[in-house]
Design an enzyme around this catalytic site. Structure first.
Site, mmCIF file in Angstrom:
data_model
loop_
_atom_site.group_PDB
_atom_site.id
_atom_site.type_symbol
_atom_site.label_atom_id
_atom_site.label_comp_id
_atom_site.label_asym_id
_atom_site.label_seq_id
_atom_site.Cartn_x
_atom_site.Cartn_y
_atom_site.Cartn_z
ATOM 1 N N HIS A 170 20.666 39.167 -30.147
ATOM 2 C CA HIS A 170 19.837 38.043 -29.227
ATOM 3 C C HIS A 170 20.640 36.701 -29.425
ATOM 4 O O HIS A 170 21.185 36.309 -30.522
ATOM 5 C CB HIS A 170 18.476 38.212 -29.560
ATOM 6 C CG HIS A 170 17.807 39.453 -29.146
ATOM 7 N ND1 HIS A 170 16.783 39.506 -28.392
ATOM 8 C CD2 HIS A 170 17.954 40.657 -29.322
ATOM 9 C CE1 HIS A 170 16.464 40.547 -27.873
ATOM 10 N NE2 HIS A 170 17.111 41.441 -28.551
ATOM 11 N N ARG A 172 15.518 48.261 -20.189
ATOM 12 C CA ARG A 172 14.331 48.714 -21.113
ATOM 13 C C ARG A 172 14.071 47.280 -21.781
ATOM 14 O O ARG A 172 13.140 46.503 -21.683
ATOM 15 C CB ARG A 172 14.642 49.543 -21.943
ATOM 16 C CG ARG A 172 13.623 50.462 -22.552
ATOM 17 C CD ARG A 172 13.386 49.792 -24.102
ATOM 18 N NE ARG A 172 14.179 49.633 -25.116
ATOM 19 C CZ ARG A 172 14.273 48.899 -26.084
ATOM 20 N NH1 ARG A 172 13.013 48.180 -26.311
ATOM 21 N NH2 ARG A 172 15.277 48.898 -26.919
ATOM 22 N N CYS A 209 11.066 38.965 -27.261
ATOM 23 C CA CYS A 209 10.543 39.585 -28.111
ATOM 24 C C CYS A 209 9.121 38.944 -28.501
ATOM 25 O O CYS A 209 8.987 37.968 -28.820
ATOM 26 C CB CYS A 209 11.102 39.775 -29.579
ATOM 27 S SG CYS A 209 10.168 40.726 -30.762
#
Ligand SMILES: [Zn+2]
Length: 298
Positions: free
Chosen positions: A209, A15, A240
């Protein structure tokens, strides 16, 4: 039964990792990817999201993914569901768990989900209620927990407030995301120390991240602070679109390697995990971003 040395690795590759991929990933490859992850010993896999395909075209096939995967009894398969429509689709797809996504930064909330933090929480209330009625557990995400691309540093109090609201609404776990990967261990510890006052540390997960190469250090700091669930993405997939330069999630392979070295048990077979990461990297036409996978490939 868990003991003090147990860490849950929450795999978000299918996802969070794949959602921003521009190229077409065939449904059967997504299914194969989740199936491979299912056989690594992972207990939690976020396998898709039920969001508008207009916003996230890559996730349009999530219902089919859930339909076609071979489910392993010990694995909890989750999906992100931003609203009631998404939740209904998720229930239809027989998900085990759903997640809702909030931010600790007002500007990020506006840019990412087009509403204020308060409004986003209001929207989650019926979603969470309906999920719980159906015995579906709910996980909350809080993004930008140490830094925001628009506002810079984020106050730990803002993170604590959103986390507590999600927990109060019925989220069994709140995943704290350093969405743009700017955090360093002290920032993570300072944030956790404040958040822990309002939400028990057992209910917190860390989601890092690796934009600035700090993810493993930050995860280590979070584990030292008592966090026992770590989000990661095999092969370091992800990024992102609203945070320029944000690189992928920390690679699951690298997390598992570190946990093994620390003598912490996560039940994941590193070799099988590397295979799953290499599989999806091949489909994407690029090398795995996992340092461990790279090292062991040589
Ligand atoms: Zn992420």
């Amino acid at each position: 039964m868990t003991n003090n040395n147990d860490i849950t690795v929450y795999e978000v590759g299918p996802r969070d990792g794949l959602q921003n991929e521009k190229g077409v990933i065939e449904l059967h490859d997504k299914v194969e990817f989740v199936n491979r992850l299912s056989n690594t010993g992972l207990r939690k896999i976020e396998a898709g999201s039920f969001v508008s395909p207009k916003w996230v075209p890559q996730m349009a096939s999530s219902a089919n993914v859930f339909q076609q995967i071979t489910r392993v009894e010990s694995v909890c398969y989750s999906a992100l569901t931003p609203n009631l429509k998404g939740l209904e689709a998720a229930l239809e797809a027989n998900v085990d768990e759903i997640a809702v996504f909030a931010a600790a930064s007002e500007s990020f909330s506006q840019k990412n989900i087009n509403c204020s933090i308060e409004q986003s929480i209001e929207r989650f209330i019926p979603v969470i209620e309906r999920a719980l009625e159906n015995n579906i557990s709910v996980r909350g995400y809080v993004s930008c927990v140490v830094g925001c691309p628009y506002e810079g540093n984020i106050s730990p109090n803002a993170v604590a407030l959103v986390s507590q609201k999600l927990s109060d609404l019925g989220c069994y776990e709140v995943s704290l995301g350093d969405t743009i990967g700017v955090g360093t261990p002290n920032a993570i510890i300072n944030m956790l120390n404040v958040v822990k006052d309002a939400t028990p540390v057992e209910q917190l997960a860390i989601h890092c991240h690796d934009t600035y190469g700090q993810a493993l250090a930050n995860i280590y700091a979070a584990i030292e602070a008592g966090v026992t669930t770590v989000d990661s993405s095999v092969a370091g997939l992800g990024g992102c679109p609203y945070a320029s330069g944000a690189s992928g999630n920390v690679a699951s392979e690298d997390v598992v390697y570190m946990l093994e070295g620390l003598g912490l048990n996560c039940g994941v077979d590193l070799g099988k995990l590397i295979d799953a990461g290499n599989f999806i990297s091949t489909q994407l036409g690029r090398a795995s971003q996992s340092k461990v996978a790279q090292a062991l490939a040589q």
